[in-house]
Design a protein around this motif. Sequence first.
Motif, mmCIF file in Angstrom:
data_model
loop_
_atom_site.group_PDB
_atom_site.id
_atom_site.type_symbol
_atom_site.label_atom_id
_atom_site.label_comp_id
_atom_site.label_asym_id
_atom_site.label_seq_id
_atom_site.Cartn_x
_atom_site.Cartn_y
_atom_site.Cartn_z
ATOM 1 N N LYS A 1 0.834 -1.215 0.000
ATOM 2 C CA LYS A 1 0.000 0.000 0.000
ATOM 3 C C LYS A 1 0.861 1.255 0.000
ATOM 4 N N THR A 2 2.011 1.188 0.649
ATOM 5 C CA THR A 2 2.901 2.359 0.693
ATOM 6 C C THR A 2 3.396 2.729 -0.699
ATOM 7 N N GLU A 3 3.363 1.768 -1.626
ATOM 8 C CA GLU A 3 3.768 2.024 -3.017
ATOM 9 C C GLU A 3 2.547 2.335 -3.892
ATOM 10 N N GLY A 4 1.338 2.347 -3.282
ATOM 11 C CA GLY A 4 0.123 2.594 -4.053
ATOM 12 C C GLY A 4 -0.392 1.371 -4.779
ATOM 13 N N VAL A 5 0.052 0.177 -4.354
ATOM 14 C CA VAL A 5 -0.373 -1.085 -4.983
ATOM 15 C C VAL A 5 -1.362 -1.784 -4.056
ATOM 16 N N ILE B 1 6.664 -16.701 1.688
ATOM 17 C CA ILE B 1 5.938 -15.496 1.267
ATOM 18 C C ILE B 1 6.866 -14.517 0.558
ATOM 19 N N GLU B 2 8.070 -14.330 1.088
ATOM 20 C CA GLU B 2 9.016 -13.403 0.455
ATOM 21 C C GLU B 2 9.347 -13.845 -0.964
ATOM 22 N N ARG B 3 9.502 -15.168 -1.181
ATOM 23 C CA ARG B 3 9.798 -15.678 -2.529
ATOM 24 C C ARG B 3 8.605 -15.474 -3.462
ATOM 25 N N ASP C 1 8.886 -10.850 -7.055
ATOM 26 C CA ASP C 1 8.838 -10.098 -8.318
ATOM 27 C C ASP C 1 7.993 -8.834 -8.174
ATOM 28 N N ILE C 2 6.821 -8.973 -7.545
ATOM 29 C CA ILE C 2 5.929 -7.822 -7.387
ATOM 30 C C ILE C 2 6.574 -6.772 -6.488
ATOM 31 N N SER C 3 7.234 -7.226 -5.441
ATOM 32 C CA SER C 3 7.906 -6.309 -4.524
ATOM 33 C C SER C 3 8.977 -5.505 -5.271
ATOM 34 N N PHE C 4 9.659 -6.163 -6.198
ATOM 35 C CA PHE C 4 10.722 -5.507 -6.979
ATOM 36 C C PHE C 4 10.130 -4.474 -7.937
ATOM 37 N N GLU C 5 8.986 -4.814 -8.570
ATOM 38 C CA GLU C 5 8.367 -3.946 -9.573
ATOM 39 C C GLU C 5 7.414 -2.906 -8.963
ATOM 40 N N ALA C 6 7.101 -3.033 -7.671
ATOM 41 C CA ALA C 6 6.044 -2.229 -7.033
ATOM 42 C C ALA C 6 6.120 -0.727 -7.317
ATOM 43 N N PRO C 7 7.310 -0.078 -7.267
ATOM 44 C CA PRO C 7 7.335 1.377 -7.508
ATOM 45 C C PRO C 7 6.769 1.775 -8.872
ATOM 46 N N ASP C 8 6.786 0.850 -9.859
ATOM 47 C CA ASP C 8 6.279 1.146 -11.199
ATOM 48 C C ASP C 8 4.833 0.678 -11.394
#
Length: 431
Positions: free
Chosen positions: A348-352, A387-389, A393-400
């Motif tokens: 949510k902090t990234e707006g996702v 969960i981290e695995r 991918d989403i965590s890496f791409e989240a800012p975009d």
Amino acid sequence: DADDASDSMADLKPKEVMAQLDRYIVGQKDAKKTVAVAYRNRWRRHRLPEDLRDEVMPKNILMVGPTGVGKTEIARRLSKLSQSPFIKVEATKFTEIGFHGRDVDQIIRDLVEVSINVTKQKLRKKLKRQIAKTVEEKILRSLVGQSKEDIGKWREHLRDGQLEDMTIEFEIQVKEPEQNVETIAQHLAKFGKYHHRVEKKKMKISEARPIIEEMEMDNHIKNEDIIKEAIRAVEQDGMVFIDEIDKICTSPENRHSGDASSEGVQRDLLPIIEGCTINTKHGNVNTDHILFVASGAFSACKPSDLLAELQGRLPLKVELRGLSQEDLYRILTEPEHNLIRQQVELMKTEGVDLKFTDEAIRAVARISSDLNASVEDIGARRLHTVIERIVDDISFEAPDLKGESIVFSEDDVNKQAEKMMGKANLKKFII
């Protein structure tokens, strides 16, 4: 005095303690029940007649169970409930007296330091309003001097936060470097009393306020009173959690090895747990009524391999069971700050807008259970890894991905699981 002593502990019944623990820890009913009763017994002891109060000793606890099932978390949450001095130590950090390393007396010395901080915080809360009023008066005096005209308006503006950027001049006491008793005695003989050096400072009100608050706290709270109250809190309400106690336990055939972190440490723990007086730099501390909770997995040895005397000093033995697939699912959904909620809030902090279907959560629990069975059983800690695995991918791409909504289904989790469960990638999960 009995009422005063017990005021520091929350007035909770055993059922209420269990309900509080249930908010954060899944299952392990026997362990929760045992610590809830131990907690209430301390409250009861404070209400006994003084002659009997000193005779009632705490029933120390030994928690036995595999790693990652909630042993440490139970003790940690209990200490937060009671707001009593609490310290967690690793048994392997200590060595037998006479060897290079930390000896077990340091546990009590560290507990006193923790208690001093806890006592300071309690006194600060108690004096907060009084200090705030004094600080407000000092700031107003710096702004308008001794004049009483329009002070009401200034006070109103100050409370509204309109004057935070204004600069004021005020006096602060400069702390001198620590001096020995002889130097202070000479100063007293020469000047009659000990003077603190005072300096004038200019700064914004927003920056000055915490400094003035700190000075006022020091004026209101005497160090001797804090130490006296802190030692009383340790002796009456202190809790020590000794983790990994099985690592200082050896099987009978290896009992007389030269390991300085093994049987000798057990022998050194005996008098502290039984009750003795430990010398600290703040004064002597009696350990008679400190509650000790020890825990260990006991995978390479058994609780009966501990020294018989130490077993006798830990009379309440509680078995914690390993976690099933259903337990892992409940850990992901029931506690207030569960791992799924943590991931959702982080995104949510990234707006996702991240969501997990119930089937996806069950798949995470199943994969974690399978890995625990096939690799190494590390209990609920396996959930962190899986969960981290999965969200890697989403965590890496989240800012975009700002403004997007992502839903994890069972198929998404299974796709990630196929990569994870392969032998080539299995090493990722070995912690």
